[in-house]
Motif scaffolding. Structure first.
Motif, PDB file in Angstrom:
ATOM      1  N   TYR A  39      10.309  41.347  -7.526  1.00 31.36           N
ATOM      2  CA  TYR A  39       9.529  40.419  -6.715  1.00 31.36           C
ATOM      3  C   TYR A  39       8.615  39.517  -7.530  1.00 31.36           C
ATOM      4  CZ  TYR A  39      10.729  43.449  -2.729  1.00 31.36           C
ATOM      5  OH  TYR A  39      11.385  44.176  -1.778  1.00 31.36           O
ATOM      6  N   THR A 107       3.828  39.643  -1.049  1.00 28.23           N
ATOM      7  CA  THR A 107       4.079  38.730   0.071  1.00 28.23           C
ATOM      8  C   THR A 107       2.777  38.370   0.786  1.00 28.23           C
ATOM      9  OG1 THR A 107       4.419  40.520   1.676  1.00 28.23           O
ATOM     10  CG2 THR A 107       6.365  39.767   0.448  1.00 28.23           C
ATOM     11  N   GLY A 126       6.081  38.985   8.471  1.00 29.42           N
ATOM     12  CA  GLY A 126       7.429  38.965   7.897  1.00 29.42           C
ATOM     13  C   GLY A 126       8.372  38.091   8.699  1.00 29.42           C
ATOM     14  N   SER A 129       7.481  34.459   8.018  1.00 30.50           N
ATOM     15  CA  SER A 129       7.886  34.054   6.671  1.00 30.50           C
ATOM     16  C   SER A 129       9.385  33.810   6.595  1.00 30.50           C
ATOM     17  CB  SER A 129       7.472  35.120   5.653  1.00 30.50           C
ATOM     18  OG  SER A 129       6.069  35.220   5.569  1.00 30.50           O
ATOM     19  N   PRO A 262       5.934  30.659   2.103  1.00 32.57           N
ATOM     20  CA  PRO A 262       6.100  31.968   1.447  1.00 32.57           C
ATOM     21  C   PRO A 262       6.550  31.866   0.004  1.00 32.57           C
ATOM     22  CG  PRO A 262       7.109  31.967   3.638  1.00 32.57           C
ATOM     23  CD  PRO A 262       6.728  30.558   3.339  1.00 32.57           C
ATOM     24  N   SER A 266       4.321  33.423  -3.112  1.00 28.21           N
ATOM     25  CA  SER A 266       4.858  34.498  -3.945  1.00 28.21           C
ATOM     26  C   SER A 266       4.731  34.189  -5.433  1.00 28.21           C
ATOM     27  CB  SER A 266       6.327  34.752  -3.587  1.00 28.21           C
ATOM     28  OG  SER A 266       7.137  33.633  -3.918  1.00 28.21           O
ATOM     29  N   ALA A 363      11.957  34.605  -1.762  1.00 27.09           N
ATOM     30  CA  ALA A 363      10.785  34.844  -0.914  1.00 27.09           C
ATOM     31  C   ALA A 363      11.180  35.442   0.431  1.00 27.09           C
ATOM     32  CB  ALA A 363      10.015  33.537  -0.705  1.00 27.09           C
ATOM     33  N   SER A 367      10.375  39.240   2.008  1.00 27.91           N
ATOM     34  CA  SER A 367       9.754  39.485   3.314  1.00 27.91           C
ATOM     35  C   SER A 367      10.577  40.468   4.140  1.00 27.91           C
ATOM     36  CB  SER A 367       9.597  38.167   4.078  1.00 27.91           C
ATOM     37  OG  SER A 367       8.641  37.335   3.460  1.00 27.91           O
ATOM     38  N   ASP A 371       8.359  43.771   3.936  1.00 21.09           N
ATOM     39  CA  ASP A 371       7.574  43.753   5.179  1.00 21.09           C
ATOM     40  C   ASP A 371       8.340  44.343   6.355  1.00 21.09           C
ATOM     41  OD1 ASP A 371       5.492  42.516   3.790  1.00 21.09           O
ATOM     42  OD2 ASP A 371       6.308  40.530   4.167  1.00 21.09           O
TER      43      ASP A 371
END
Length: 530
Positions: A39, A107, A126, A129, A262, A266, A363, A367, A371
């Motif tokens: 990530y 995130t 989430g 995003s 997003p 990130s 990204a 998410s 998330d």
């Protein structure tokens, strides 16, 4: 578009693809496979490297080709796009960059969940995003299908379809194999290429007019067909009140939406400290500001040297203004210089699309895995399983983007990008700012802020002229539009903030002021930050 243009452009693009695939392969062999590596690239990038990567992530094909084309067609009003995209970074620098780096891990939802009930907040953030990312991604895929196929001379439906499929396949490979580290280096390479190409074209335009900017502007006005009105406000947005309000709406979306994108947020997690995040934004502002200043020169240069009518005849939206300008600056059609410059512009357009879609895909897959997937499990997912889910999500999102890109191939790219910014400003920005600065903010307020901005933004677009009732809409034969504006930002952004406030003041849950104080200290000082 001669065969020489197409061949040289394909060769240059093939070199870029080979280099970036080499980077991805090298990174996939050297990475450790942890969530932090996938990530955030191990948080090992310097501010300068991350600043170049942010610039590469932000300066899309719409900026390089679209804004210059709008300036070539509408003069002053087109230039306002450059101003809006650049001013947005002041919001990011002053309100978001350092605080987000201190409060989160990977995130947007990490920042909000630091002081709220995790599950509902992560699901809401989430979902928002992913919605923003997919809208932005579809816009890039549509651009890849229509614009790139046009640049290479293949305007058939099959050529556009194969272009979309090829770009989608490459982005899945970049993200699923290389993660953030490979994506970052691809964006750095692309930013260098884009800046170099833009500088070269800008110097050539100014050289053609012997450095006399007044001569450039007045020649552009003369060849635009609008006279001095070309250099004054109102050519595109100066009609009735609806057009003026539409511009205000678009401006709000562009200026406020960047801080909620997003794939931009990130990038702040890829540096080791909050100070490095702020310095990254300073680097990116310098690069992005220089770039948008040069798009103004390119836009007016296209109007002066090519003429607005010829630009419009080539592409009604003005997307081919820069390639036509490159062809003219190099010596015209059939010349070696023109062929080389045109091929460089086409290759840079390819590189731009690939780098941007890779960042957006990463990204959105983060998410989904970090998330949505982690929240829907009863227990938190282990790191290795979460990374595996992120890779699968990248494949699924890539396939969905390819499918939607093929279905939406005739839609206007600008409204898709504007919608992505409007959704980000309506759903993501309110919950982010409330979480960082409002002591009494609650979980209900957070969830309501997200959905209170997301749902109106999407619904208003569905009942706007961009979907039905206008010649450019997907359904020109029917008219079910109820909302007169093309961008919903002027309505949906205040609704997002209002929903967050109403949800908080009507919540029976007392605000956790101790957790807010802890988050505030971490945000401002970095104490306890990852």
């Amino acid at each position: 578009m001669t065969g020489d243009h197409q061949t040289l452009a394909l060769v240059l693009f093939s070199v870029f693809v080979a280099v970036t695939l080499g980077i991805t392969t090298w990174v996939s062999r050297s990475r450790r496979g942890s969530a932090e590596e996938f990530y955030a690239g191990g948080r090992l990038f310097s501010p300068m490297e991350n600043g170049f990567a942010i610039a590469g992530d932000y300066m899309s094909a719409a900026s390089f080709l679209g804004i210059s084309g709008l300036i070539a067609l509408y003069g002053y009003d087109g230039m306002l796009y450059s101003v809006g995209f650049l001013v947005a970074w002041l919001v990011v620098l002053l309100l978001v960059a350092e605080l987000v780096r201190n409060c989160g891990r990977f995130t947007l939802a990490d920042v909000v969940a630091a002081r709220m009930a995790e599950r509902p907040v992560r699901i809401a953030a989430g979902t928002s995003s992913v919605a923003v990312s997919v809208l932005y991604l579809v816009a890039q895929m549509v651009g890849a299908g229509s614009l790139v196929a046009l640049l290479l001379g293949g305007t058939s439906e099959a050529a556009r379809s194969w272009t979309v499929i090829g770009v989608g396949a490459l982005m899945v490979i970049y993200v699923s194999l290389g993660g953030m580290r490979a994506t970052t280096w691809i964006q750095i390479v692309k930013a260098v290429l884009l800046m170099a190409g833009t500088v070269a074209l800008t110097v050539l335009v100014l050289f053609r007019f012997h450095g006399d900017v007044n001569s450039l502007l007045f020649t552009a006005a003369e060849r635009s067909g609008h006279g001095t009105d070309f250099l004054a406000p109102g050519l595109r947005y100066g009609g009735d009140w609806t057009a003026r309000l539409d511009f205000i709406s678009l401006g709000l979306a562009l200026v406020l939406g960047t801080a909620g994108l997003p794939h931009i947020l990130s990038r702040f997690y890829t540096v080791p400290t909050a100070r490095a995040a702020r310095r990254s934004v300073v680097w990116s502002i310098g690069l992005i500001g220089s770039f948008y200043l040069m798009t103004i020169v390119l836009g007016f240069g296209a109007a002066a040297l090519i003429g607005s009518d010829e630009v419009r005849a080539s592409n009604a939206a003005g997307n081919t203004a820069v390639p036509l300008l490159a062809l003219d600056l190099g010596g015209g059609a059939g010349s070696t210089g023109g062929t080389v410059l045109f091929a460089i512009v086409a290759a840079v357009a390819f590189a731009t699309i690939l780098a941007v879609v890779a960042g957006i895909t990463l990204a959105s897959s983060a998410s989904v895995a970090h998330d949505l997937y982690a929240s829907l499990r009863r227990k938190h997912a282990k790191q290795y399983s979460e990374v595996a889910v992120a890779r699968v999500a990248a494949v699924v999102i890539g396939a969905a983007a390819i499918g939607l890109g093929l279905l939406a191939s005739d839609l206007n790219v600008a409204f898709l990008v504007g919608l992505a910014f409007a959704v980000a400003a309506s759903a993501n920005l309110p919950v982010l700012l409330y979480s960082l600065f409002w002591r009494k903010f609650t979980t209900r307020g957070a969830v309501w802020a997200v959905y209170g901005g997301l749902i109106p933004a999407v619904l208003l677009v569905l009942v706007s002229p961009v979907v039905s009732g206008s010649p450019e809409s997907p359904f020109p034969g029917v008219d079910f539009h109820l909302f007169p504006l093309q961008n919903p930002g002027v309505v949906s952004i205040p609704l997002g903030f209002l929903a967050g406030w109403v949800g908080t003041v009507t919540s029976t849950e007392p605000p956790d002021e101790a957790r807010h104080a802890e988050t505030e200290v971490r945000a401002l000082t970095g104490a306890g930050a990852v």
